[in-house]
Design a protein around this motif. Sequence first.
Motif: not given
Length: 264
Positions: A65, A69, A74-77, A79-80, A82, A231, A235
């Motif tokens: 993931l 990411g 892409k942020q969501w992978p 975030i998962v 991290t 991330l 942002s």
Amino acid sequence: MGKVNVCLKRGYITVTSLIAILSALLLAITLFSHGYFEDEEVEKMHAGLHAMYVISIVTLLLTILGVYGACKEKQWPLIVFTVGIILGSLFMTACEIRALVVRPQLAEEMKRHYLDMLPLPNANEGFLDGLMYVQSELQCCGLDQGYQDWGYNISSSCLCTEESTNPCVAAPRNSSLSEFMVDDQPVMIYKEACLPYLIGDEISGINAALGIMMGVILLWMLAAVLGVVILCRLSQKDETPAVVYSPEAKAGNYAVLVDAAEYT
């Protein structure tokens, strides 16, 4: 969404890929251990093997993931990955601290375990085979009281060789090693007991494992820091230059440099 620096992205992917390789190796070692040991030994290692399966598989999925990411930005992978890697680092840090605290107790437990095997003539065959190998390799004899732990039947693996570096003593003449006597010369056997060497080797193995775990924790923390930086960069909003309105541009303020009548 901001653009991620190429060097930052490559560094993150390199660290994450290294974690993935280590996770794949751990999974391979777990599968090998599950198939190598006998059923009785596997039952004793049941909880440990399951924990290794969970850790290796979850970490491998998180790294996939994380790389996805970073490549797709892409942020969501990210975030998962991290969050998962931070939680894993905290768990491993807690295990490391606990192991350091109980390490002195482990030495005492190992000593009691080996002393329970005395007297050696009554120990099980599997333990004796391992002890004989240790006596030959570490140049020692017996467990706690040296060759006396063997009683009359002293193992031939206690015999000193020409390459021996540890101190040797003469074996009792009424022992089973008397058959090795030549010209009424005493048979030399290793003087020191094996228990300190056994405990020292196992403690060294534990220290090496703790050192490896510390290196893995630092690697995971580095990946988490790089993930947070990426991330934060994603942002941020890229600044676009402001458009300034000018009345002169609307009026078409141009000057004629040459009169066209001159060319007619």
